[in-house]
Motif scaffolding. Structure first.
Motif, PDB file in Angstrom:
ATOM      1  N   GLU A 181      31.890  29.182  24.518  1.00 13.00           N
ATOM      2  CA  GLU A 181      31.745  29.401  25.960  1.00 13.00           C
ATOM      3  C   GLU A 181      32.626  30.565  26.406  1.00 13.00           C
ATOM      4  OE1 GLU A 181      30.070  28.272  29.715  1.00 13.00           O
ATOM      5  OE2 GLU A 181      29.609  27.765  27.641  1.00 13.00           O
ATOM      6  N   PRO A 182      32.038  31.570  27.062  1.00 13.58           N
ATOM      7  CA  PRO A 182      32.863  32.698  27.524  1.00 13.58           C
ATOM      8  C   PRO A 182      33.890  32.248  28.560  1.00 13.58           C
ATOM      9  CG  PRO A 182      30.508  33.228  27.609  1.00 13.58           C
ATOM     10  CD  PRO A 182      30.614  31.754  27.371  1.00 13.58           C
ATOM     11  N   ALA A 183      34.998  32.964  28.596  1.00 11.26           N
ATOM     12  CA  ALA A 183      36.006  32.691  29.618  1.00 11.26           C
ATOM     13  C   ALA A 183      35.455  33.035  30.996  1.00 11.26           C
ATOM     14  CB  ALA A 183      37.263  33.510  29.329  1.00 11.26           C
ATOM     15  N   SER A 184      36.010  32.415  32.011  1.00  9.19           N
ATOM     16  CA  SER A 184      35.546  32.674  33.376  1.00  9.19           C
ATOM     17  C   SER A 184      35.719  34.151  33.717  1.00  9.19           C
ATOM     18  CB  SER A 184      36.311  31.815  34.372  1.00  9.19           C
ATOM     19  OG  SER A 184      36.076  30.451  34.130  1.00  9.19           O
ATOM     20  N   PRO A 185      34.690  34.767  34.290  1.00 12.18           N
ATOM     21  CA  PRO A 185      34.791  36.196  34.621  1.00 12.18           C
ATOM     22  C   PRO A 185      35.664  36.416  35.844  1.00 12.18           C
ATOM     23  CG  PRO A 185      32.711  35.314  35.391  1.00 12.18           C
ATOM     24  CD  PRO A 185      33.372  34.208  34.617  1.00 12.18           C
ATOM     25  N   SER A 186      36.177  37.633  35.955  1.00  9.79           N
ATOM     26  CA  SER A 186      36.966  37.989  37.130  1.00  9.79           C
ATOM     27  C   SER A 186      36.035  38.222  38.312  1.00  9.79           C
ATOM     28  CB  SER A 186      37.766  39.261  36.849  1.00  9.79           C
ATOM     29  OG  SER A 186      36.880  40.372  36.698  1.00  9.79           O
ATOM     30  N   GLU A 187      36.627  38.216  39.491  1.00  6.53           N
ATOM     31  CA  GLU A 187      35.844  38.466  40.706  1.00  6.53           C
ATOM     32  C   GLU A 187      35.234  39.858  40.678  1.00  6.53           C
ATOM     33  OE1 GLU A 187      34.690  36.430  44.325  1.00  6.53           O
ATOM     34  OE2 GLU A 187      35.638  35.850  42.441  1.00  6.53           O
ATOM     35  N   ASP A 210      24.624  33.481  35.879  1.00 12.70           N
ATOM     36  CA  ASP A 210      23.866  34.548  35.228  1.00 12.70           C
ATOM     37  C   ASP A 210      24.776  35.420  34.366  1.00 12.70           C
ATOM     38  OD1 ASP A 210      21.659  33.577  36.519  1.00 12.70           O
ATOM     39  OD2 ASP A 210      21.583  35.145  38.047  1.00 12.70           O
ATOM     40  N   TRP A 211      25.996  35.686  34.859  1.00 13.67           N
ATOM     41  CA  TRP A 211      26.941  36.502  34.074  1.00 13.67           C
ATOM     42  C   TRP A 211      27.288  35.804  32.766  1.00 13.67           C
ATOM     43  CZ3 TRP A 211      31.559  36.018  31.708  1.00 13.67           C
ATOM     44  CH2 TRP A 211      32.236  37.191  31.364  1.00 13.67           C
ATOM     45  N   ILE A 212      27.553  34.512  32.842  1.00 13.30           N
ATOM     46  CA  ILE A 212      27.898  33.753  31.633  1.00 13.30           C
ATOM     47  C   ILE A 212      26.727  33.749  30.655  1.00 13.30           C
ATOM     48  CG2 ILE A 212      28.401  31.428  30.773  1.00 13.30           C
ATOM     49  CD1 ILE A 212      30.085  31.000  33.304  1.00 13.30           C
ATOM     50  N   ALA A 213      25.514  33.557  31.174  1.00 11.31           N
ATOM     51  CA  ALA A 213      24.336  33.563  30.298  1.00 11.31           C
ATOM     52  C   ALA A 213      24.144  34.927  29.651  1.00 11.31           C
ATOM     53  CB  ALA A 213      23.093  33.177  31.103  1.00 11.31           C
ATOM     54  N   ALA A 214      24.332  35.997  30.417  1.00  7.03           N
ATOM     55  CA  ALA A 214      24.176  37.345  29.871  1.00  7.03           C
ATOM     56  C   ALA A 214      25.251  37.637  28.829  1.00  7.03           C
ATOM     57  CB  ALA A 214      24.232  38.375  30.999  1.00  7.03           C
ATOM     58  N   GLU A 215      26.485  37.200  29.097  1.00  8.72           N
ATOM     59  CA  GLU A 215      27.573  37.415  28.138  1.00  8.72           C
ATOM     60  C   GLU A 215      27.333  36.631  26.855  1.00  8.72           C
ATOM     61  OE1 GLU A 215      31.283  38.834  26.657  1.00  8.72           O
ATOM     62  OE2 GLU A 215      29.827  39.544  28.158  1.00  8.72           O
ATOM     63  N   ARG A 216      26.818  35.422  27.001  1.00  3.54           N
ATOM     64  CA  ARG A 216      26.503  34.625  25.816  1.00  3.54           C
ATOM     65  C   ARG A 216      25.404  35.298  24.986  1.00  3.54           C
ATOM     66  NH1 ARG A 216      25.429  30.154  28.207  1.00  3.54           N
ATOM     67  NH2 ARG A 216      27.477  29.191  28.028  1.00  3.54           N
TER      68      ARG A 216
END
Length: 259
Positions: free
Chosen positions: A104-110, A232-238
């Motif tokens: 699981e990617p780390a939480s993205p920054s704002e 969406d960011w997490i899905a794209a990063e994954r």
């Protein structure tokens, strides 16, 4: 326990099949199947989850024997390549590998989320919304003669009762697709306001419609879309990490495309 009772135990045939498969196909391969403390703890935990109590010595021995039988059958299935011919098993193994390869990617920054929202602005827009009046007829035989012409002439033509009524306020494009299908939704979206059109088909029957208002898509502000943007960011990063991991693994394979 008497022999007859043991033979009626549903575990016995399963163990017998496992033992037979091992004797026929696996006995000469020298593989070790170890009932470790971790395996035993897992069996005890599963038993507690199912029955609310720990297994006694006899029950634990039976659980261990069942686990050994399943492990034998599992290894034999892999050795025979059964996972390659079973689409469901293949998909489950592929999904498991995806999970193992990409944590699981780390939480993205704002700032990263705002940049992602700006870079994918077209994905963060509202849907078309349409308000319209409608007349419903359950079968073609129930449609009055010259129905469209009479509606356009202003006649208050009565239809059959429809479960959603005769007035539709602010229906999203996806809702229109669910009612009339893609083709019917496109017709309704392009129809001139204030003019009856139809009939449009739905699973329930036929509809005549008159668009009264149409609202074009608008951008969704970041604050309003933030939760979706993060997903969406997490899905794209994954996906990015998975593509990189698969590319690295691909280097160890020779890929041949026939035809």
């Amino acid at each position: 326990m008497r022999l007859s009772e043991r033979l009626r135990d549903p575990v016995v045939p399963f163990l017998a099949i496992g033992a037979l498969c091992y004797a026929l196909f696996g006995a000469g391969e020298g593989e070790t199947i170890a009932v470790t403390e971790a395996v035993r703890a897992g069996l005890v935990r599963d038993h507690v989850d199912r029955f609310g109590r720990e297994p006694d010595a006899e029950a634990l021995a039976a659980l261990e024997e069942r686990w050994v039988a399943e492990e034998i059958l599992f290894r034999e299935a892999l050795a025979r390549g059964l996972h390659r011919g079973d689409a469901r098993t293949r998909h489950r193994l592929v999904d498991k590998m995806r999970f193992l390869l990409v944590p699981e990617p780390a939480s993205p920054s704002e700032d990263a989320l705002r940049a992602f929202h700006a870079a994918h602005a077209d994905d963060y827009r509202t849907e078309w919304r349409v308000s319209f009046d409608a007349r419903f007829f359950a079968t073609p035989e129930q449609v009055p003669p010259r129905a469209l012409e009479r509606l356009r002439a202003g006649e208050d033509l009565a239809g059959d009762e429809y479960w959603l009524g005769d007035r539709f306020e602010g229906y999203h494009l996806s809702m229109l697709r669910s009612l009339f299908g893609g083709a019917g939704a496109r017709v309704l979206l392009a129809a001139p306001e204030g003019r009856w059109i139809g009939p449009l088909s739905s699973p329930r029957g036929l509809h005549f419609a008159r668009v009264t208002e149409r609202e074009a898509p608008r951008p969704i502000p970041f604050a309003e879309a933030r939760e979706r943007v993060e997903q969406d960011w997490i899905a794209a990063e994954r996906r990015r990490r998975l593509d990189a991991a698969v590319a690295a693994l691909r280097a160890g394979y020779e890929v041949r495309v026939d035809g």
